[in-house]
Design a protein around this motif. Sequence first.
Motif, PDB file in Angstrom:
ATOM      1  N   LEU A  11       0.820  -1.221   0.000  1.00 31.61           N
ATOM      2  CA  LEU A  11       0.000   0.000   0.000  1.00 31.61           C
ATOM      3  C   LEU A  11       0.849   1.265   0.000  1.00 31.61           C
ATOM      4  CD1 LEU A  11      -2.950  -0.777   2.421  1.00 31.61           C
ATOM      5  CD2 LEU A  11      -3.041  -0.500  -0.057  1.00 31.61           C
ATOM      6  N   SER A  12       1.973   1.243   0.741  1.00 35.98           N
ATOM      7  CA  SER A  12       2.760   2.473   0.886  1.00 35.98           C
ATOM      8  C   SER A  12       3.471   2.833  -0.419  1.00 35.98           C
ATOM      9  CB  SER A  12       3.768   2.324   2.027  1.00 35.98           C
ATOM     10  OG  SER A  12       4.679   1.295   1.721  1.00 35.98           O
ATOM     11  N   GLN A  13       3.502   1.916  -1.374  1.00 35.46           N
ATOM     12  CA  GLN A  13       4.153   2.230  -2.652  1.00 35.46           C
ATOM     13  C   GLN A  13       3.190   2.876  -3.651  1.00 35.46           C
ATOM     14  OE1 GLN A  13       7.372   2.340  -2.924  1.00 35.46           O
ATOM     15  NE2 GLN A  13       7.277   1.599  -0.819  1.00 35.46           N
ATOM     16  N   GLY A  14       1.902   2.585  -3.527  1.00 30.78           N
ATOM     17  CA  GLY A  14       0.933   3.133  -4.492  1.00 30.78           C
ATOM     18  C   GLY A  14       0.373   4.457  -4.047  1.00 30.78           C
ATOM     19  N   PRO A  15      -0.348   5.155  -4.932  1.00 28.27           N
ATOM     20  CA  PRO A  15      -0.906   6.471  -4.584  1.00 28.27           C
ATOM     21  C   PRO A  15      -2.165   6.410  -3.711  1.00 28.27           C
ATOM     22  CG  PRO A  15      -1.400   5.937  -6.870  1.00 28.27           C
ATOM     23  CD  PRO A  15      -0.571   4.806  -6.350  1.00 28.27           C
ATOM     24  N   ALA A  64       8.409  12.398  -0.990  1.00 29.76           N
ATOM     25  CA  ALA A  64       8.220  12.000  -2.396  1.00 29.76           C
ATOM     26  C   ALA A  64       7.193  10.874  -2.512  1.00 29.76           C
ATOM     27  CB  ALA A  64       9.548  11.580  -3.003  1.00 29.76           C
ATOM     28  N   THR A  65       7.241   9.919  -1.574  1.00 31.88           N
ATOM     29  CA  THR A  65       6.278   8.810  -1.575  1.00 31.88           C
ATOM     30  C   THR A  65       4.878   9.348  -1.290  1.00 31.88           C
ATOM     31  OG1 THR A  65       8.020   7.386  -0.718  1.00 31.88           O
ATOM     32  CG2 THR A  65       5.762   6.552  -0.567  1.00 31.88           C
ATOM     33  N   TYR A  66       4.791  10.220  -0.277  1.00 34.31           N
ATOM     34  CA  TYR A  66       3.500  10.839   0.054  1.00 34.31           C
ATOM     35  C   TYR A  66       2.935  11.571  -1.163  1.00 34.31           C
ATOM     36  CZ  TYR A  66       0.295  14.440   1.632  1.00 34.31           C
ATOM     37  OH  TYR A  66      -0.782  15.269   1.725  1.00 34.31           O
TER      38      TYR A  66
END
Lengths: 238, 117
Positions: A11-15, A64-66
């Motif tokens: 989940l933390s990798q996707g938007p 950047a991930t956020y």
Amino acid sequence: MTDFADIWSYLSQGPLLWLTATLVAYAAGDACFRLAGRAPVVNPVLIAVALLALLLHLTATPYATYFEGAQFVHFLLGPATVALALPLFDSLPRLRRALWPVLAALVAGSLTAAVSALAIGAAFGVDATVLASLAPKSATAPVAIGIAERIGGSPTLTAVLVILTGITGAVVATPLLNLLRLRDWRARGFAVGLTSHGIGTARALQVHPTAGAFAALGMALNAIATALIAPFTLSLFQ
Amino acid sequence: MLHALIAILAFQLIGETLARALPLPLPGPVLGMVLMLAGLVASPRFAALVRPTAQGILSHLSLLFVPAGVGVVGHFATLGNQTAAIAVAVVASTVLAIAVGALTFAGVARLTGSRDD
């Protein structure tokens, strides 16, 4: 069985996760704002930003991930700026009747914003880059960043100052203008949009439709005025 | 809704193109706003078409500043030992500019007999 860490890393990798988090944080901020009887100090943007910053810190998530998720919200700033033509259009008849107050307030407000920030910065002895980044901070972010680059400021620092100016204006405007006993919604809205660009305009739209329309006008006109006066005001303090 | 969305994005696109093609000090979306205003003045039908969608986007305008605001938190460290001076400059100049702008507007409105009714 997939454990929590695997689900989290997926989940933390996707938007999806951070887009949802942004909307939930804002909804929470807005709920606090309503619960507090719409007190201006309880600013929904400020609460949402604090909640999300805390969450990113606790989960060690890079910005950047956020932003992968938040960019969908961020993107709408452009279309929303275009859409501000609608409240402006609705106020055109009263705008025509307020030409002189608008022009006078634009010159006085724009000069005050730049000169007072520069005077205080110079009095505290901040360095030249900071000074050049302070000069255009009342203009809407893309304009302010463009101006700062031209006069020797830092784009990143300018973006920070622009957002801080916006939130400060949104928080102080209502109590300040009440203290000054100003009841003209045009004057109140115009000054807030001029000083605190889109964040101030968003706040003015919540308070009164006339204030919102004049705030949009103040923001648009100060984008032009700041581009013209920032190099001049900065030269006074160099 | 679809056509209204196309119109808003198209005005922004034209604004962005003009902002890059011409030596104007304004960003694309602000130019797009000016162009859209001209479109609204030109056609009442166009105003009726975009109204619901434009109002929808504007109803949560504050939300749109949240991602940029979160980015700001990460940059507090870059302010270094000048943080206090910058904070005073930002808060004081914001208070002064709102007060001076609003008082000037109200004062000149009174002088020129510009009333809001």
